[in-house]
Design an enzyme around this catalytic site. Sequence first.
Site, PDB file in Angstrom:
ATOM      1  N   THR A  28      39.104  46.096  69.369  1.00  0.00           N
ATOM      2  CA  THR A  28      39.884  45.113  70.113  1.00  0.00           C
ATOM      3  C   THR A  28      41.248  44.934  69.473  1.00  0.00           C
ATOM      4  OG1 THR A  28      37.871  43.961  70.721  1.00  0.00           O
ATOM      5  CG2 THR A  28      39.935  42.762  70.984  1.00  0.00           C
ATOM      6  N   GLU A  55      46.061  52.071  61.754  1.00  0.00           N
ATOM      7  CA  GLU A  55      45.088  51.631  60.734  1.00  0.00           C
ATOM      8  C   GLU A  55      45.684  50.566  59.808  1.00  0.00           C
ATOM      9  OE1 GLU A  55      42.108  52.037  60.781  1.00  0.00           O
ATOM     10  OE2 GLU A  55      41.696  53.847  61.916  1.00  0.00           O
TER      11      GLU A  55
END
Length: 562
Positions: free
Chosen positions: A39, A321
Amino acid sequence: MIHDIAMIPMIQTQADETQKRKWLQKALNYEIIGTYLQTELGHGTFIRGLETTAIYDPSTQEFIINSPTFSSMKWWPGCMGRSANCCILMAQLYSQGKKYGLHAFIVQLRRFDNHELLPGVTTGDIGPKLGVNSNDNGFCRFDNMRIPRENLLSKYSKIDPDGTYHPPISDKMVYAGMVLSRVNTVVWAAGHLSSGCTIAIRYSCVRRQTELLPGGEEPQIIDYQSQQLKLFPQLAAAYAFIFAAQNIHRRYDQIQSEVMVGDISSLQELHGLSAGMKAFSSLATNLGLEVLRLSCGGHGYSQASGFPRIYGGATALVTVEGEYSVLMLQTARYLVKCVAQAASGNILPHSIAYLTTEPESNCSAKSENDILDLEILVNAYRHRAHRLVNEAAEQLKACLLSGKPQHVSWNENHMVLIKAADAHCHYYTVMNFVQYLQSTEMSKPLRDVLTRLCQLYALYGIDNNAGDLLQDGYMSGEQISMVTNQVAALLVAIRPNAVALVDAFDIPDEMLGSILGRYDGNVYENLYKWAKESPLNQTEVHHSYDTYLKPLLHQSHMEAKL
């Protein structure tokens, strides 16, 4: 075609043996095409209604998956909105009315026979991006999607048929796959910077400009000091990041072996190291590639240079990331904890052990030759990191003691915390480069060349951060002048081996994708050939002439007659 970089590592590190037998070989054989979903709306806050949930139903022994509208697959090479038929999904696990945090699940998205979406799944492509547009990065939504209980990756945490939850030995175990991605990002950053150096240095040997003597031959632009200052520090950084990536990977493998037998004592070190070095190397690569592109002049702006493609891919590394500042703050949080542990007399891991001893208060260099000593250079970076990390920890502590809440104190010290984490990563990179030279068997000529690169990387960093070392008197103005002089001298010393050093990266022309950086040096002939092949040059008179130019010219001609 490449494998998704998240799904296979997640299966390898998070799946139990039964799940590995079921899924791993299928992924390796391309029987399934995987992606990674997390999400992104309200990310990190899990605002009600904006979190992806996996609620266990013991009556059917299934998880019910729901996600907010337009929950997106993470921006990452391999996160495929239209191609993937399976995914690793990060979702909040609920069972027996309790919330147990983020967990990883294997979810089938499409039928294997005709690629149609399964009921309850909506996916699509997110559209063009700055770079890497060959990847169909996408969004995904789940609406009461059901998956079997066995699809919870269960190497460390499990759920019984009746819904009883068995937690992992550490809640950080779920991030093992993400840590590997961050470790790999250092590798990719080094690769991108190596490609940029290869293009710019080769082209700088082909390009000639501005005769030094009237009527004389124009020199190669690589012989100008200003050009060397653009090229060689980036070349040194590329090698530094290659060696750092190798060392971090070895440390990752060691810690993974420890985790396999239940020892999680080094997980925090790995998390702090991988987060910081991912951020540090990706940003340095991003900034370095722009310097290298500019060093190629106007041709660096062309798609033919290869820089637009390389830069687009490298830019993604800074945010994927974990964005630079976010990851540096994660590393800073670990460093602050280490300061407290050091004060209590605890033994710290090797990469952070410098916090347990007081560094030298003054640089010992007495001459320009001294300033090249690798130990003196490491000491300078150790001193800078030690001071900035401790000062950041003290400022944070002072805010807390003044009565400010934790989140307010933390936010008010972002600037010093990020700078401290950056200094720590810079120290680690220099220290690792030096240790590589000291521990690796190689010929003397090779050692001499790599030592010059190491010296340049360290001295160039000192020159750019001189204020930190002058601020507390560790270095004097005279010593900084020595640093600047030796940077100039090292540019001259590295010049004869510059082409060999980029050739050593062994990047084939087909992978480099650059006319400017061709191995054979035939740049201008191939630039002309490339330009001629443009679609706009396939006809003598382009079709746009009749539609736009002819009416305009005709109107102007008639007005001129009047």
